[in-house]
Each structure stands twice: as C-alpha cells, then as structure tokens.
Design a protein around this motif. Structure first.
Motif, PDB file in Angstrom:
ATOM      1  N   LEU A 147       0.825  -1.205   0.000  1.00  0.00           N
ATOM      2  CA  LEU A 147       0.000   0.000   0.000  1.00  0.00           C
ATOM      3  C   LEU A 147       0.862   1.261   0.000  1.00  0.00           C
ATOM      4  CD1 LEU A 147      -2.846  -1.112   2.423  1.00  0.00           C
ATOM      5  CD2 LEU A 147      -3.088  -0.522   0.007  1.00  0.00           C
ATOM      6  N   ILE A 151       0.610   4.068  -2.943  1.00  0.00           N
ATOM      7  CA  ILE A 151       0.004   5.347  -2.561  1.00  0.00           C
ATOM      8  C   ILE A 151       1.004   6.504  -2.570  1.00  0.00           C
ATOM      9  CG2 ILE A 151      -1.096   6.593  -0.649  1.00  0.00           C
ATOM     10  CD1 ILE A 151      -2.448   3.946   0.122  1.00  0.00           C
ATOM     11  N   PHE A 202      -6.603  -1.761  -2.454  1.00  0.00           N
ATOM     12  CA  PHE A 202      -6.305  -0.618  -3.318  1.00  0.00           C
ATOM     13  C   PHE A 202      -7.214  -0.602  -4.547  1.00  0.00           C
ATOM     14  CE2 PHE A 202      -4.055   1.507  -6.752  1.00  0.00           C
ATOM     15  CZ  PHE A 202      -3.704   2.704  -6.154  1.00  0.00           C
ATOM     16  N   ARG A 206      -9.486   2.544  -4.844  1.00  0.00           N
ATOM     17  CA  ARG A 206      -8.565   3.376  -5.629  1.00  0.00           C
ATOM     18  C   ARG A 206      -9.057   4.815  -5.763  1.00  0.00           C
ATOM     19  NH1 ARG A 206      -4.761   2.201  -9.812  1.00  0.00           N
ATOM     20  NH2 ARG A 206      -4.430   4.007 -11.161  1.00  0.00           N
TER      21      ARG A 206
END
Length: 228
Positions: A147, A151, A202, A206
């Motif tokens: 993640l 990100i 995710f 998203r």
C-alpha cells in the motif's frame, strides 16, 4: 502579447502525508495487551485453556476443530517469542489502522491469520503445533509495504522500490541462524497474502485513495514541460 506560461501539476500530498488516526496507537495498544493477556493465560494453562487453543494438523483436520486455527494465534512458546511478535504487531498495526481503519484492519488481520494457519497446517507433521502471531505480523508487513508503494507517489518508482526493499529487509530478515522450530512457511504465506490483501483493498478503494491526493499548480517558463 504575452503568451500564458505553461503549467504543471505537482503532487504535494497523498493520504500518507497526513497524520494517522490519533486513536490508532491506543487501539493497537489495547489489542497488543489483549494478545499478551491471552498468551499468558495459555502459557500458565489458566483454567485449562492451553489444551483447546493450540492448532495441529490432527486437531484441525482430523478432529475438525477448526477454531484452533484462530485461537493458536494467541499461543506463544515463551516470552521471547511473544515479545518479538507483539512488538511488530503494534508497530505495523499502528500504521495500518492509522490510515486504513481500526476495525477493518484488526478484523481482516484476525480473519487472514486463521486462514494462513489453515493453509500451512497441511504441510506439517500430524501432531506438530502451529502457534504464534507471526503469520499475522507478516501479513501486516506485506499489506503495509504494497500500500505504501502504491500510494506514496510523491516519490519515484525507484525511490519507493528501494524504500520497500530496505524496510522489508530490516523488518523481516532473520537475525539468527535457521531455527527448525520456526514456521518460515507461515511467514511467507502471511507476507504474500498481505500483499494480495493490499492489492485488493487498493483496487476497491482506488478512487478514494487517489482522491486524497493534493496537487499544486506550478507555472514554468519551460514550454516543453510535460503536462500530466
């Protein structure tokens, strides 16, 4: 006549740029304390709990006592085993719960922890116990690292890759020689399932995660500056 200067959009903030939920560390402290208390009760066999908490292939798959795949997460062989697990459980859990939700992370950590045991137990001898929280810890590590990589787009792919590899090695590289009493398979399965869980989260979130990004409009005199 002056021509308008071209602009570029520079990413200044992502979800991870912000402070985590201030309740996350407190929640993880309580969760860690609960693990310690239950593990201690198992070690001293308080009210005979140790006899029905440990998971072995025989107990789970022959006698169909599937709950043991989850109760065994709270059983540890000694204080060193317990402390090594709860330290990383608290640290990684604080990051995950701080950014992705306290209840969500703790619930899925518990669910995946038992599932990891169910996947690993068939490869063990019939009466060997599989105990400890390390599968959950590695699951947390895999989820956090993937993640973070997806990100934190303020940094380049190379920078993120190096950070992920460095943190992964620092956290999970064995500090001691091979120990046959350790289930390295549960570590690997937990880590891979953590990556999978992070990828799934995710993909479903998203839009929300990208919506947390903050861009700054920067004017530049370079007409060849690329637009995003």
């Amino acid at each position: 006549m002056d021509h308008p200067q071209p602009v570029v959009f520079v990413l200044r903030e992502t979800l991870l740029s912000r402070k985590p939920d201030p309740l996350a560390a407190f929640a993880m402290a309580l969760a860690t304390l609960l693990v310690v208390l239950i593990s201690t009760a198992s070690r001293v066999d308080f009210a005979g709990v140790d006899s029905w908490m440990r998971a072995s292939r025989e107990a789970v798959f022959v006698h169909h006592q599937y709950w043991r795949a989850w109760t065994s997460l709270f059983v540890h062989g000694d204080a060193k085993h317990l402390l090594s697990n709860v330290f990383l459980f608290f640290i990684l859990g604080s990051f995950l719960t701080g950014y992705f939700g306290i209840c969500r992370v703790l619930l899925w950590a518990l669910v995946f922890g038992g599932f990891i045991n169910l996947l690993v137990l068939p490869s063990l001898p019939l009466e060997v116990d599989l105990i400890g929280l390390s599968g959950v810890v590695f699951w947390m590590g895999g989820a956090w690292l993937i993640l973070y990589f997806l990100i934190d787009r303020k940094r380049s792919l190379v920078q993120r890759s190096l950070r992920v590899m460095g943190i992964g090695l620092a956290l999970f590289m064995p500090a001691e020689a091979f120990d046959p009493s350790i289930s390295y398979e549960s570590h690997l399965v937990g880590f891979l399932l953590g990556i999978l869980a992070g990828l799934l989260y995710f993909s479903f979130e998203r839009k929300k995660l990208r919506g947390a990004e903050v861009y700054e409009i920067v004017r530049t005199e370079d007409e060849n500056s690329p637009d995003f």
